[in-house]
Design an enzyme around this catalytic site. Structure first.
Site, PDB file in Angstrom:
ATOM      1  N   HIS A 233      45.492  36.773  46.414  1.00 39.12           N
ATOM      2  CA  HIS A 233      45.955  36.559  45.115  1.00 39.12           C
ATOM      3  C   HIS A 233      44.791  36.338  43.995  1.00 39.12           C
ATOM      4  CE1 HIS A 233      50.245  36.341  46.149  1.00 39.12           C
ATOM      5  NE2 HIS A 233      49.869  35.355  47.205  1.00 39.12           N
TER       6      HIS A 233
ATOM      7  N   CYS B 284      45.886  42.086  42.847  1.00 40.44           N
ATOM      8  CA  CYS B 284      46.834  42.673  41.588  1.00 40.44           C
ATOM      9  C   CYS B 284      45.985  42.888  40.457  1.00 40.44           C
ATOM     10  CB  CYS B 284      47.966  41.780  41.549  1.00 40.44           C
ATOM     11  SG  CYS B 284      49.150  41.557  42.852  1.00 40.44           S
TER      12      CYS B 284
END
Length: 273
Positions: A164, A232
């Protein structure tokens, strides 16, 4: 004036106040349907805004606290079981050729913590657990997860991990700050693997070819030892993916001690347990 007169006067005053209140309500303009609807919608929007704000606080703050705690515990547990010195070789020691890197077998179970990743560019104390699997059960708690279809650290081919960027520990929050030549260290029970960063690439989420043995080249045969990190992009979104490519520079067995650049943090992890 008698008590009865006082009571009668008091009742008269109360009746007068009630008549005055009724008159004021009657004279007050009636509130229309649309005005009432707008007020209700406004209150609902305010409530939704508060709920959204609380969700953002939970997502960007509380999940990081929970994940950081879990990751620190995982790193400490790994460090306690690690067999090998935590001091680096003497600075004046001659270079040693340790031969081909030793490659451990892939863990049998998802969520197994089998190593620690150190990235000095992200801070001198940066050390995150390396875990098997890339499902939410691993990434939301334990940090950097290995894609089980890719190679293990030190092997020829592509050792690829995901993490993440802004939540659940934000393990790759600073991935965009890497510059060519930066070192990425991977510690397993076998020893230490030193990868050198090459470049970043922004791709769409469906680009599975970045996990190929030779990243982005599906038909190529691997001859190098790659490390690929995926996360991401942009930092507060998920419309794209940022891919970071590195290549193995060297390795040393656990018995040789850690590379000098991460020795202090390796020792701190051991002590923390």
């Amino acid at each position: 004036m008698g008590v009865e007169e006082l009571i009668t006067g008091n009742e008269r005053i109360r009746r007068g106040k009630k008549r005055s209140a009724r008159k004021q309500r009657a004279e007050r303009p009636k509130q229309g349907f649309f005005r009432t609807l707008i007020q209700v919608l406004g209150e609902l929007l305010i409530t939704c805004g508060v709920i959204l704000l609380l969700f953002v606080v939970w997502e960007l703050w509380w999940t990081n606290i929970e994940a950081n705690t879990a990751q620190q515990q995982a790193v400490s547990a790994f460090a306690q079981e690690f067999q090998g010195p935590v001091t680096p070789p003497p600075a004046d020691a001659p270079p040693v050729d340790f031969g081909p890197p030793k490659v451990m077998a892939a863990p049998d179970q998802a969520s197994t913590v089998f190593g620690v990743v150190y990235i000095p560019r992200f801070g001198k104390t940066y050390s995150r657990p390396l875990v098997e699997g890339t499902a939410p059960a691993q990434l939301d708690t334990l940090g950097l997860g290995r894609y089980d279809s890719t190679s293990m650290p030190g092997a020829v081919g592509n050792f690829a991990v995901a993490g993440h960027r802004q939540t659940h520990g934000a393990v790759l929050d600073a991935v965009h700050t890497l510059v060519p030549g930066d070192k990425i260290y991977v510690q397993t029970n076998d020893g230490y693997y030193t990868y050198v960063f090459r470049n970043n690439q922004i791709v769409m989420p469906n680009r599975a070819d970045v996990l190929a043995p030779v990243p982005t080249q599906l038909d190529a045969k691997a001859t190098e030892r790659f490390m690929t990190m995926t996360s991401c992009n942009p930092r507060f979104g998920a419309e794209e993916r940022i891919i970071s490519y590195s290549v193995l520079d060297s390795w040393q067995p656990a018995s040789a001690g850690p590379p000098a650049e991460i020795a202090a943090q390796v020792a701190a992890n051991k002590k923390a347990g």
